[in-house]
Each structure stands twice: as structure tokens, then as C-alpha cells.
Motif scaffolding. Structure first.
Motif, short mmCIF file in Angstrom:
data_model
loop_
_atom_site.label_atom_id
_atom_site.label_comp_id
_atom_site.label_asym_id
_atom_site.label_seq_id
_atom_site.Cartn_x
_atom_site.Cartn_y
_atom_site.Cartn_z
N PRO A 210 2.93 8.14 -9.13
CA PRO A 210 1.95 7.19 -9.66
C PRO A 210 0.55 7.44 -9.09
O PRO A 210 0.37 7.58 -7.88
N GLU A 211 -0.41 7.49 -9.99
CA GLU A 211 -1.78 7.82 -9.59
C GLU A 211 -2.33 6.83 -8.57
O GLU A 211 -3.06 7.21 -7.65
N GLU A 212 -2.00 5.53 -8.73
CA GLU A 212 -2.56 4.55 -7.80
C GLU A 212 -2.08 4.78 -6.37
O GLU A 212 -2.81 4.54 -5.41
N TRP A 213 -0.86 5.30 -6.23
CA TRP A 213 -0.33 5.54 -4.89
C TRP A 213 -0.88 6.84 -4.29
O TRP A 213 -1.20 6.88 -3.10
N SER B 78 -3.75 8.17 -5.03
CA SER B 78 -5.16 7.90 -4.73
C SER B 78 -5.30 7.08 -3.45
O SER B 78 -6.20 7.31 -2.63
N PHE B 79 -4.38 6.13 -3.27
CA PHE B 79 -4.42 5.30 -2.07
C PHE B 79 -4.16 6.15 -0.83
O PHE B 79 -4.82 5.99 0.21
N SER C 67 -7.26 8.01 0.07
CA SER C 67 -8.49 7.22 0.18
C SER C 67 -8.92 7.09 1.64
O SER C 67 -8.16 7.33 2.57
#
Length: 352
Positions: free
Chosen positions: A163-166, A168-169, A172
Motif C-alpha cells: 500500500p502506497e500510504e504505508w 510513503s509513511f 517520510s
């Protein structure tokens, strides 16, 4: 030998010196000073080391080592070792990838992976504390076992869709800083492990076990239970590092983190933890990890090959063990000389 013919007891260092000398003239302070020197010299002479992304990539790279070094410090303080940590990272990575690929929400996949790491620690702890096998032999065996399971589950393929959100996190930074967000989790765990080791009865018990486990047991310390908990913690933290490793590189493979245990153990010993147990400080270990990471980053930017960097890491590991023994020998000679001048026999210590 003592007057009764018993083996000389291992003891803590003499604390008669002034507090400022104990705080500044020790191995941990020396490692911190060397870290500062290496960093300043690298800024001055290594091309691109002063770039804005250097700190970010350096901390991202060493984050798994920093995380796993926390429980490893406590384990080595008790005169044990866990060589299976890198294999647990690989197994955790594979489990995370397979479960995510099967449609399991990533957070639950990560939880299962961490629980699997804790179970790996349970196996290590059971074999060491209940069966009574040496931790070196046990964890060499489970190193191969866990790595074999990881490679067997995934084969030679890799899972790269997460998953992109994970992802990216995981990549970050803390807003407004070059510091990766994973350092927040590390800071929390570092405080917890440092408080446990240095400011709790459990931590004092770990030092006592490392100095003399028989005496610790006679004093009421549950040696087996203490070591068992440390192996479980090591497995769980290693699995957590494996989840981060997977997200950072968007890559789940059975051979992830191959050889990482060498860097972890080298950093812990370089940071002042005695391989013989009974001595160590968390701030020294953190400095040791950052020293190896900074040195490796500078050498890579200077176009030094990874093989040479591995050789340097190995030499640092050998230096850590030799220097600990040398310092212990110097301490014993000094104590013996003082004892002769006073007309008494000074106890021997295997820790500096």
C-alpha cells in the motif's frame, strides 16, 4: 585464585574515582568522541557527505540495526547472544509480503509478522533456558531454520506491491527535519530499554546474571525467566524491523537483511558491551551503531566497495572483543598492583 582456592569473582569496576572521571573517561564516551570526529572529518573530506539527504539516508539505513541493537544489548549483558535476528527480519518480511498479497490489510499483516517474530524468540528462549543449550549453538541453528522457512515460503521471487500510504509513511521524515519518522518509534523503544536496563531492578538483575549467574540465582533472581523474556523481545523487535525494512525498500524477499547480525553485534560490542556479560550502557551502543553507519555511508560516498566495508566492519568487531579483553587485563594488573602495595589480594574482573 583467592585464599580459599575458589575462582576469582567477577566484580564491577571500582567506583572510588570522581563522578566526572567515571562519566567522561570510559569506553562509551570514547565511542561518542570518535563518532563526532568521524562525522566532522567526513563532512570535510568526503564528496557530497554534507548534502541535505545524507542524514536522512544514513538514519534510514541504520534504523533496523538501531532497533535490533536494543534487545541485543540486554541479551549480551547476560552473557548470551542471538545470531538469528537477521533471519527473523527476513521471515517477517516474507510473512508481511505474503499476507498483504493475499488481501490481508497491511496493519494486520504486520501484527502477524511481529507475533511470528515473538514466537521465534519463544523457541530460542525455550531451547536456551528450559532445555539448557548454549545460546550460540541454538541461534546458529535457528538462524538457518528461520532463513530456510523464509526462502521456502517465497522461493526466489520477490513481492514488491505494498500500500502506497504505508511505503510513503516508512520513507517520510519528521515534518521540517531531515530525520526519518521511524526514529520516533526508535526513540520510544530506546527510552523503554534504557530505563529497564539502567533504572529498574530487572535491569540490575541482568547485570548480576552477566557477572555471575549462579550467584544471581542464589540471590533470588529468576535467571531463566529473565533470559527467556529477552529472547522474546529480541524476536518481536527484529520482526518489527523486518516490517520497516520491507516497506522502506518495497521488497519482501527471503534473503532480506542477510548478514545484518554481524553489523548489529559489531555495533553493540563496539559500544562498550562486554562479550563476557555484566557490562554495557545503552548510549554507548547507540553511538556504536551510528559510528558504523556514518563510517559506512562515508565510505560508500567515497566509492569504496561493499566488500571492503564488510571487511572494516569485521575488523571493528575483532577490535571490540580484543579491546574489551585488553582493558580488563589492564584493570586487573592495576588492581593487583594496588593490592600488593596495600598488602591485600585484589579480586580479578573479566570486565573492564
Amino acid at each position: 585464585m583467592t585464599a580459599t582456592g575458589a575462582a576469582p569473582a567477577r566484580t564491577y569496576r571500582n567506583h572510588a574515582r570522581p563522578a566526572w572521571r567515571r562519566a567522561l573517561l570510559n569506553r562509551e564516551a570514547a565511542i561518542i568522541a570518535i563518532l563526532v570526529i568521524v562525522y566532522v572529518v567526513s563532512l570535510a573530506v568526503v564528496p557530497n557527505f554534507s548534502g541535505p539527504l545524507t542524514i536522512t539516508y544514513l538514519l534510514r539505513d541504520v534504523a533496523p540495526i538501531l532497533l535490533i541493537a536494543l534487545p541485543m544489548t540486554l541479551i549480551i549483558v547476560t552473557e548470551e547472544i542471538d545470531l538469528s535476528v537477521a533471519s527473523v527480519v527476513g521471515l517477517s518480511s516474507v510473512l508481511t509480503g505474503l499476507l498483504t498479497q493475499a488481501g490481508v490489510p497491511f496493519l494486520w499483516a504486520a501484527v502477524v509478522a511481529v507475533l511470528a517474530g515473538a514466537l521465534a524468540g519463544v523457541l530460542n528462549g525455550f531451547l536456551v533456558t528450559v532445555v539448557g543449550l548454549p545460546s550460540l549453538a541454538v541461534t546458529i541453528g535457528t538462524l538457518a531454520l528461520f532463513r530456510g522457512i523464509a526462502v521456502g515460503l517465497l522461493g526466489t521471487t520477490a513481492i514488491t506491491e505494498f500500500p502506497e500510504e504505508w511505503t510513503s509513511f516508512a520513507r517520510s521524515n519528521i515534518p521540517g527535519t531531515p530525520v526519518p519518522t521511524i526514529m520516533v518509534a526508535f526513540a520510544v523503544l530506546a527510552v523503554v530499554f534504557a530505563v529497564v536496563l539502567h533504572f529498574t531492578p530487572f535491569g540490575r538483575a541482568l547485570f548480576a546474571i552477566g557477572l555471575n549467574k549462579e550467584a544471581a540465582a542464589f540471590s533470588g533472581i529468576d535467571v531463566g525467566r529473565s533470559k527467556f523474556l529477552l529472547f522474546v523481545a529480541s524476536g518481536a523487535v527484529s520482526a518489527f524491523a523486518g516490517v520497516y525494512f520491507t516497506l522502506l525498500y518495497s521488497n519482501a524477499r527471503g534473503d532480506n537483511a542477510m548478514g545484518l547480525e554481524l553489523q548489529i553485534i559489531a555495533a553493540v560490542l563496539l559500544g562498550g558491551v562486554s562479550i563476557f556479560g555484566g557490562r554495557g550502557a545503552m548510549h554507548g551502543v547507540i553511538a556504536g551503531v551510528l559510528l558504523i553507519g556514518t563510517l559506512g555511508s562515508a565510505l560508500r560516498l567515497a566509492n569504496v566497495t561493499s566488500d571492503i566495508i564488510n571487511v572494516i566492519t569485521g575488523l571493528l568487531l575483532v577490535f571490540s572483543v580484543i579491546s574489551s579483553s585488553l582493558l580488563a587485563w589492564v584493570h586487573d594488573r592495576r588492581a593487583a598492583a594496588i593490592g600488593r602495595r596495600r598488602g591485600v589480594s585484589a579480586p580479578s574482573s573479566r570486565t573492564p
